[in-house]
Design an enzyme around this catalytic site. Sequence first.
Site, PDB file in Angstrom:
ATOM      1  N   ARG A 144       0.822  -1.223   0.000  1.00 28.18           N
ATOM      2  CA  ARG A 144       0.000   0.000   0.000  1.00 28.18           C
ATOM      3  C   ARG A 144       0.852   1.269   0.000  1.00 28.18           C
ATOM      4  O   ARG A 144       0.433   2.286  -0.549  1.00 28.18           O
ATOM      5  CB  ARG A 144      -0.939   0.002   1.203  1.00 28.18           C
ATOM      6  N   LYS A 166     -18.894 -16.437   1.718  1.00 26.83           N
ATOM      7  CA  LYS A 166     -20.332 -16.305   1.938  1.00 26.83           C
ATOM      8  C   LYS A 166     -21.061 -15.517   0.865  1.00 26.83           C
ATOM      9  O   LYS A 166     -20.587 -14.480   0.412  1.00 26.83           O
ATOM     10  CB  LYS A 166     -20.573 -15.643   3.291  1.00 26.83           C
ATOM     11  N   GLY A 169      -9.839  -8.398  -0.472  1.00 31.75           N
ATOM     12  CA  GLY A 169      -8.643  -8.609   0.331  1.00 31.75           C
ATOM     13  C   GLY A 169      -8.010  -9.974   0.118  1.00 31.75           C
ATOM     14  O   GLY A 169      -6.821 -10.083  -0.183  1.00 31.75           O
ATOM     15  N   GLY A 213     -13.345  -3.699   0.180  1.00 32.69           N
ATOM     16  CA  GLY A 213     -14.716  -3.278   0.452  1.00 32.69           C
ATOM     17  C   GLY A 213     -15.150  -2.148  -0.470  1.00 32.69           C
ATOM     18  O   GLY A 213     -16.278  -2.141  -0.978  1.00 32.69           O
TER      19      GLY A 213
HETATM   20  P1  ADP Z   1     -12.315 -11.496  -0.574  1.00 35.02           P
HETATM   21  O1  ADP Z   1     -11.601 -11.032   0.668  1.00 35.02           O
HETATM   22  O2  ADP Z   1     -11.397 -11.653  -1.730  1.00 35.02           O
HETATM   23  O3  ADP Z   1     -13.515 -10.646  -0.875  1.00 35.02           O
HETATM   24  P2  ADP Z   1     -13.834 -13.426   0.923  1.00 35.02           P
HETATM   25  O4  ADP Z   1     -13.419 -12.773   2.188  1.00 35.02           O
HETATM   26  O5  ADP Z   1     -15.239 -13.324   0.505  1.00 35.02           O
HETATM   27  O6  ADP Z   1     -12.870 -12.972  -0.286  1.00 35.02           O
HETATM   28  O7  ADP Z   1     -13.549 -15.003   1.004  1.00 35.02           O
HETATM   29  C1  ADP Z   1     -12.311 -15.519   1.342  1.00 35.02           C
HETATM   30  C2  ADP Z   1     -12.464 -16.715   2.219  1.00 35.02           C
HETATM   31  O8  ADP Z   1     -13.324 -17.687   1.638  1.00 35.02           O
HETATM   32  C3  ADP Z   1     -11.152 -17.404   2.451  1.00 35.02           C
HETATM   33  O9  ADP Z   1     -10.822 -17.287   3.820  1.00 35.02           O
HETATM   34  C4  ADP Z   1     -11.422 -18.854   2.059  1.00 35.02           C
HETATM   35  O10 ADP Z   1     -10.842 -19.786   2.955  1.00 35.02           O
HETATM   36  C5  ADP Z   1     -12.922 -18.938   2.115  1.00 35.02           C
HETATM   37  N1  ADP Z   1     -13.432 -20.036   1.307  1.00 35.02           N
HETATM   38  C6  ADP Z   1     -13.308 -20.214  -0.022  1.00 35.02           C
HETATM   39  N2  ADP Z   1     -13.836 -21.402  -0.399  1.00 35.02           N
HETATM   40  C7  ADP Z   1     -14.312 -21.991   0.718  1.00 35.02           C
HETATM   41  C8  ADP Z   1     -14.963 -23.251   0.994  1.00 35.02           C
HETATM   42  N3  ADP Z   1     -15.222 -24.101   0.016  1.00 35.02           N
HETATM   43  N4  ADP Z   1     -15.313 -23.504   2.271  1.00 35.02           N
HETATM   44  C9  ADP Z   1     -15.052 -22.628   3.262  1.00 35.02           C
HETATM   45  N5  ADP Z   1     -14.431 -21.442   3.073  1.00 35.02           N
HETATM   46  C10 ADP Z   1     -14.064 -21.129   1.817  1.00 35.02           C
HETATM   47 MG    MG Z   2     -12.020 -11.324   2.763  1.00 32.91          MG
END
Ligand code: ADP
Ligand code: MG
Length: 402
Positions: free
Chosen positions: A38, A200, A356, A379
């Site tokens: 960053r 999620k 992230g 975000g």
């Molecule tokens: P980002 O930060 O890129 O927006 P998220 O925070 O939504 O992504 O999701 C990241 C998390 O999703 C990671 O910690 C990963 O372990 C989890 N994840 C991905 N696939 C699965 C799965 N099949 N079961 C449980 N957790 C998962």
């Molecule tokens: Mg995340």
Amino acid sequence: MEYRKQTVRAVKPGGLRALVRADFNVPVADGAITDDTRIVATLPTIRLLIERGARVILMSHLGRPKGGPDKKHTLRPVAERLASLLGRPVAFAPDCVGPEAESRARPLGEGDVLLLENLRFHAEEEANDPAFARKLASLGELYVNDAFGTAHRAHASTEGVPRVLRPAVAGLLMERELEYLGRALDRPARPFVAVLGGAKISGKIDVLNALLERVDRLLIGGAMMFTFRRAQGRPTGRSLVEEDRVEMARAVLARAAERSSEIVLPVDCVASGATDGSAPGRVVALDSLGKDDIGVDVGPGTVMLFAEKLSGARTIFWNGPMGIFEVPAFAAGTLGVARAIADAGGGGAVTVVGGGDSVAAVQETGLADRFTHISTGGGAALEFLEGKVLPGVAILDDAPAA
Ligand code: ADP
Ligand code: MG
């Protein structure tokens, strides 16, 4: 919404005190910065201001300090790292407002750089307190916001200050974020393919719906695929399913069918007895997922299918890992899809990744330089894509009509 904002390239900052909101919210362990991405990302803006003879005053938050100053959240290490990256001294003010800040801002010469202490040592920052914003604003004669990652928050340094300090312009990093995310939103080269994953649906339903209206094709992996599988009445074993979102997933599928945008779900996955890597994983077809299986990653068949669906795309947006990539044994799907996106980029697609964990995954794979744009604000990038107003951007001066 596409923003057309005045940028730091358009102003004449020579001799002026430029108050710059940066995102120096870097990970720190035992007083040492463990990742300076960053800081590096803001260098172009700082260098431009230095070259043009501004007196540069930088401000940022770091972490979530509770109720006042504490050693753990000081920005002092950032001043040191910045000095070594710039190859010139960076002064540090132990408070962001008041006599400590004013006495250090006053003697700055042209091209000098000062970093103020953590904005969040004052609760007024997040409360967007007008009196606090005026104190900050009094330090500068020009406001530059280069902190895209906090632009979705109306805080004193992102929204209160530009209310009272003009000109208020976007920094080069902010400009880049707005350009790539804005273009993906408003005039994407088609086919436009989005890849969504992560843990999620609940946190992503708005972005899912927003993307659905814009993309030609939506590929879904990560844990959220199981909520979709449940909506289709398919077996999910012990995988992460959000029962209260199954209806929503069903609605998304129906909406996609109506719009004839294509939703592509995985065909296989890596199944394991545990999510932490303590049990081995094996590849199974999704339809034969056993009742004790937990889906922890997409399988190789899915990576091939997604690669096919990505090839020939002209715009790709990716958010959310395909599996539990933090566990090396369950990272292959995320790596494979990252590679497929990078390859599509090599074939001429504009490739943008935001979020992230997704960005961390791309950086771990060493593919970062094969992406067109890696968004620094998770975000903020998602809220932008959802079509929400980013208060820290909206308040900046508009660019003159072309
Ligand atoms: P980002 O930060 O890129 O927006 P998220 O925070 O939504 O992504 O999701 C990241 C998390 O999703 C990671 O910690 C990963 O372990 C989890 N994840 C991905 N696939 C699965 C799965 N099949 N079961 C449980 N957790 C998962
Ligand atoms: Mg995340």
